[in-house]
Write an enzyme that holds these catalytic residues in place. Structure first.
Site, PDB file in Angstrom:
ATOM      1  N   LYS A  96      19.398  52.438   0.708  1.00 27.18           N
ATOM      2  CA  LYS A  96      19.915  52.177  -0.648  1.00 27.18           C
ATOM      3  C   LYS A  96      19.027  52.853  -1.687  1.00 27.18           C
ATOM      4  CE  LYS A  96      21.140  47.594   1.049  1.00 27.18           C
ATOM      5  NZ  LYS A  96      20.606  46.214   1.120  1.00 27.18           N
ATOM      6  N   HIS A 104      19.508  44.464  17.446  1.00 27.17           N
ATOM      7  CA  HIS A 104      18.951  44.633  16.102  1.00 27.17           C
ATOM      8  C   HIS A 104      17.456  44.439  15.999  1.00 27.17           C
ATOM      9  CE1 HIS A 104      22.456  45.134  13.471  1.00 27.17           C
ATOM     10  NE2 HIS A 104      23.097  44.447  14.383  1.00 27.17           N
ATOM     11  N   LYS A 157       6.886  43.141   8.196  1.00 26.70           N
ATOM     12  CA  LYS A 157       7.264  43.991   7.069  1.00 26.70           C
ATOM     13  C   LYS A 157       6.072  44.267   6.140  1.00 26.70           C
ATOM     14  CE  LYS A 157      12.191  42.605   7.051  1.00 26.70           C
ATOM     15  NZ  LYS A 157      13.029  43.815   6.949  1.00 26.70           N
ATOM     16  N   THR A 163      17.900  49.017   6.091  1.00 27.14           N
ATOM     17  CA  THR A 163      18.994  49.597   5.321  1.00 27.14           C
ATOM     18  C   THR A 163      18.611  49.617   3.844  1.00 27.14           C
ATOM     19  OG1 THR A 163      20.041  47.421   5.259  1.00 27.14           O
ATOM     20  CG2 THR A 163      20.886  49.001   6.878  1.00 27.14           C
ATOM     21  N   LYS A 217      12.994  42.740   0.464  1.00 28.36           N
ATOM     22  CA  LYS A 217      13.495  42.521   1.816  1.00 28.36           C
ATOM     23  C   LYS A 217      13.066  41.130   2.237  1.00 28.36           C
ATOM     24  CE  LYS A 217      11.104  46.240   2.936  1.00 28.36           C
ATOM     25  NZ  LYS A 217      12.104  46.919   3.729  1.00 28.36           N
ATOM     26  N   ARG A 218      13.577  40.608   3.361  1.00 27.55           N
ATOM     27  CA  ARG A 218      13.106  39.303   3.838  1.00 27.55           C
ATOM     28  C   ARG A 218      11.582  39.320   3.996  1.00 27.55           C
ATOM     29  NH1 ARG A 218      16.551  35.184   5.672  1.00 27.55           N
ATOM     30  NH2 ARG A 218      14.577  34.091   5.767  1.00 27.55           N
TER      31      ARG A 218
HETATM   32  C1  LIG Z   1      19.917  45.614   2.094  1.00 28.98           C
HETATM   33  C2  LIG Z   1      19.476  44.220   1.985  1.00 28.98           C
HETATM   34  C3  LIG Z   1      18.564  43.704   2.912  1.00 28.98           C
HETATM   35  C4  LIG Z   1      17.941  44.540   4.015  1.00 28.98           C
HETATM   36  O1  LIG Z   1      16.760  45.127   3.536  1.00 28.98           O
HETATM   37  P1  LIG Z   1      15.688  45.792   4.509  1.00 28.98           P
HETATM   38  O2  LIG Z   1      14.710  46.418   3.581  1.00 28.98           O
HETATM   39  O3  LIG Z   1      16.422  46.813   5.318  1.00 28.98           O
HETATM   40  O4  LIG Z   1      15.111  44.719   5.330  1.00 28.98           O
HETATM   41  C5  LIG Z   1      18.151  42.389   2.774  1.00 28.98           C
HETATM   42  N1  LIG Z   1      18.625  41.610   1.773  1.00 28.98           N
HETATM   43  C6  LIG Z   1      19.495  42.079   0.861  1.00 28.98           C
HETATM   44  C7  LIG Z   1      19.957  41.175  -0.226  1.00 28.98           C
HETATM   45  C8  LIG Z   1      19.960  43.393   0.931  1.00 28.98           C
HETATM   46  O5  LIG Z   1      20.842  43.839   0.029  1.00 28.98           O
END
Ligand SMILES: *Cc1c(COP(=O)(O)O)cnc(C)c1O
Length: 745
Positions: A593, A296, A487, A589, A481-482
């Site tokens: 979304k 990952h 990032k 991911t 995101k985190r």
């Molecule tokens: C989808 C999701 C992530 C992943 O987000 P990335 O932008 O791909 O890092 C992290 N936290 C939550 C709560 C999510 O739903």
């Protein structure tokens, strides 16, 4: 129990005077009766071992999966109850971010497709911390996710087992959570019990998915759930087929979600060799047919090593097995004619300890990356030598998201528009979503209305949770995101400052009013990430209170970003900010979304962004910044970020970290951020993530998007092109590929 009996029981339910918690439990328990047997395995079942399952809230999703959500809403309505009261229920946040959410999406898709996939993980007492923002700083609060009870799981006392460490024995008690779909699969989470010491093992989820912390306890956690799961699978096999372990891989395949469960391999071999006297080499060969590994991340700090000292102290037998695998591998590699350097690159043991990644690559029958670019990087960089000798192991499985939670549930309005346009086949077969492709122009007006409605819902929610007012007509840029340096939330912060300064001095004209929405948790010990949170909040305070610009620009950092918040943000946004340094975001991911919900991507050529723009069209998205080869060239040639400070706008934004424009409350956070960009640190060069290198093109791209938004209809068509091309990013597609290429189920 079937759907109709559920509805009848629900009608009979006496709701008068009951509080939300009681009703939640009563309705959930009723729905639990709808679980049927697992998806039948004609031959083989797949097991997904993951340290994290970021499920979110089950209530609405499960009722939807059971096909009773709308009727439940109506029945409760007749009783004078608004179903939205259940939004009070805590998320089950048994994961940090993308990796854990992926695991949850995979289980959903497998059940949706009727494939026998079972999850194994840890039932943490406290999930990822709850985040509050106080004075602009992140505050971490314990996440008592069972505060409302846990009606969706069943404790299986009789199936508990003992897990042995050198210094203690603990019980692993399984809790089963149904995963509803075409059939009902199961997620089995192990809880540690037996003593206060034992309970610590499943007390906390480690709030860092990219660094090693609390090493010994973490090692215990990893072994605990890996061992419990493998022991159970072997025992089941013996019960059914006796001790003919050669057949084990015919019936079982175990997918290792990242390196956290890789000790399962050693435990598997240990059991066969020491408890059932299978010759070591035979046991190893059976393992080689059983396990597969998903990588990952390529961040070096995330690749796990366990020192032999630590292993010997609590898992001496595992240490012996690891040494044996290591020696066997060495012999095998010598026989293959590998050079010394090649052997040391692939070696399971080195001066750093045992490499979980090298072990997984060596034993795994398949090794996969999670987006096309990421898999290429694994092949040519991280695992290049292994790829040279075992090319057949390597494959790509681009991540996906479940359209049930991430479109049907979170965006019923857009789903209804899709139904009206192309019929409902896409709900069963997501590939049909592509039928939208020719119709984006004709439904653009309808889409604009839907987006407006989702924005209003999002803004209402933000007003109630954060106390910030956002006018309905604002364009929404979102980065959720985190929080991590790679990032590059800091780059967005600088870009906002430049836009703000440009609005004030008049150099930016005709700007469509916009809001930047951030959501992110930082690992508690990650100072720089915490500094970025404070910096964004300082910017928000300044920008939002400036009467000259507050009608044009707003900034919000939402508290406690989680799955439920994500459902609202991805459906209510216009622009998805996916701006990682090229080569570092394995897939992402969140980007998928947003795409599915009709946001354009403003991003770098990284991770799955590349596939997103390939499918939805470059003209419908906004790509900027250095690509991987350019970053590699810069690294080789030597990159000097100072050069970019000659640009007045950039230097003003960067210097605001230290020139007194903003305060970090004497934490030293901002100086540290500044130094990391300009001077580097003992472990990295200045501006390790090329923030200043990409800043100019980022600002220009954000402004270009803003201009394009002036033609609302043309912009909506771009957004719709993203939805229309998003079927590929359904985890149904991903799971079908795993099932076909790796699991053979
Ligand atoms: C989808 C999701 C992530 C992943 O987000 P990335 O932008 O791909 O890092 C992290 N936290 C939550 C709560 C999510 O739903």
């Amino acid at each position: 129990m079937d759907k109709n009996s559920f509805l009848q029981e629900l009608k009979k339910l006496d709701t008068a005077g009951k509080d939300v918690k009681t009703l939640y439990n009563e309705i959930s328990v009723l729905a639990m009766k709808c679980a049927d047997g697992g998806c039948t395995a004609e031959k083989r079942s797949a097991y997904y071992l993951s340290m994290e399952f970021l499920i979110g809230r089950s209530f609405f999703n499960n009722l939807m999966e059971l096909g009773v959500l709308e009727e439940t809403r109506a029945i409760l309505g007749e009783k004078g109850l608004d179903i939205n009261v259940f939004e009070e229920i805590e998320d089950a946040a048994l994961g940090n971010g993308g990796l854990g959410r992926l695991a949850a999406c995979f289980l959903d898709s497998a059940a949706g497709l009727g494939l026998p996939l079972y999850g194994y993980g840890i039932r943490y007492k406290y999930g990822l911390f709850k985040q509050a923002i106080k004075g602009g700083f992140q505050v971490e609060l314990p996440d008592d996710w069972q505060r409302f009870g846990d009606p969706w799981s069943i404790r299986r006392e009789e199936e508990k087992r003992v897990i042995k460490f050198a210094d203690m024995q603990v019980y692993a008690v399984p809790y089963d959570t149904p995963v509803f779909g075409k059939c009902t699969n199961v997620l089995r989470l192990w809880q540690a019990e037996g003593s206060a010491e034992a309970e610590k093992i499943s007390e906390y989820l480690y709030p860092a998915d990219d660094t090693l912390e609390g090493k010994l306890l973490r090692l215990r956690q990893e072994y605990f759930f890996s061992a419990a799961s493998v022991n159970e699978l072997l025992e089941k096999h013996i019960r059914k087929y006796g001790k003919s372990f050669d057949f084990f891989p015919d019936f079982n395949v175990i997918q290792l979600n990242d390196t956290h469960p890789v000790l399962a391999v050693a435990e598997f071999i240990r059991i066969l060799a020491s408890e059932y006297k299978v010759p070591f080499v035979d046991a190893l060969n059976i393992a080689k047919k059983t396990f597969a590994y998903t990588n990952h991340t390529v961040l070096p700090e995330a690749l796990e090593y366990w020192s032999d000292e630590m292993l010997r102290s609590i898992l001496p037998e595992i240490s012996n097995v690891l040494l044996k695998i290591h020696l066997h591998q060495r012999g095998e590699l010598e026989a293959l004619g590998c050079t010394k350097e090649e052997i040391s690159e692939m070696s399971i043991y080195s001066s750093r300890g045992y490499s979980m990644a090298n072990l997984a690559v060596y034993v795994g029958k398949a090794v996969n990356g999670v987006a096309a670019l990421h898999t290429e990087i694994l092949k040519r960089d991280l695992f290049k030598t292994a790829y040279k000798y075992y090319p057949e192991k390597f494959q790509n499985k681009t991540n996906g998201i479940t359209q049930r939670r991430w479109l049907m549930l979170c965006n019923a309005e857009l789903s209804a528009l899709i139904d009206k346009t192309i019929g409902t086949n896409w709900r069963e077969n997501i590939a049909c979503l592509s039928d939208l492709k020719g119709k984006t122009e004709s439904i653009a007006d309808g889409f604009i209305k839907v987006k407006q409605c989702k924005k209003k819902q999002l803004f209402d929610y933000i007003r109630s949770r954060e106390g910030v007012d956002i006018p309905e007509h604002f364009l929404v840029y979102a980065q959720v995101k985190r929080l991590h340096e790679y990032k590059r939330q800091l780059m967005t912060a600088f870009a906002i400052l430049e836009i703000y300064n440009g609005l004030k001095d008049g150099s930016i004209q005709n700007f469509n009013p916009s809001v930047f929405i951030f959501g992110a948790k930082s690992a508690p010990a990650y100072r720089r990430a915490k500094g970025v949170i404070k910096f964004i909040n300082e910017i928000a305070a300044k920008v939002n209170s400036d009467p000259q610009t507050c009608g044009l620009l707003k900034v919000v950092f939402v508290q406690n970003y989680n799955v439920s918040y994500a459902e609202k943000i991805v459906s209510g946004s216009d622009v998805s900010l996916q701006v990682s340094t090229a080569g570092l975001e394995a897939s992402g991911t969140g980007n998928m979304k947003f795409m599915m919900n009709g946001s354009v991507t403003c991003g770098t050529m990284d991770g799955a962004n590349i596939e997103i723009v390939e499918l939805a069209g470059k003209e419908n998205n906004y790509i900027f910044g250095a690509q991987v080869d350019e970053i590699e060239r810069l690294k080789a040639e030597g990159y000097d970020p100072n050069k970019y400070l000659e640009n007045a706008a950039h230097s003003r934004a960067v210097n605001s970290l230290t020139d007194g424009t903003f305060s970090d409350g004497d934490t030293g956070y901002f100086k540290e951020l500044y130094d990391s960009l300009i001077y580097g640190a003992s472990w990295h060069k200045p501006d390790n993530y090329f923030v200043l290198y990409d800043l100019q093109s980022y600002v220009e791209t954000l402004i270009r998007i803003n201009r394009d938004y002036s033609d609302g209809k043309a912009f909506a068509i771009k957004q719709l092109a993203n939805t229309a091309n998003s079927a590929y990013f359904s985890s149904d597609r991903t799971i079908k590929e795993y099932a076909r290429d790796i699991w053979n189920i």
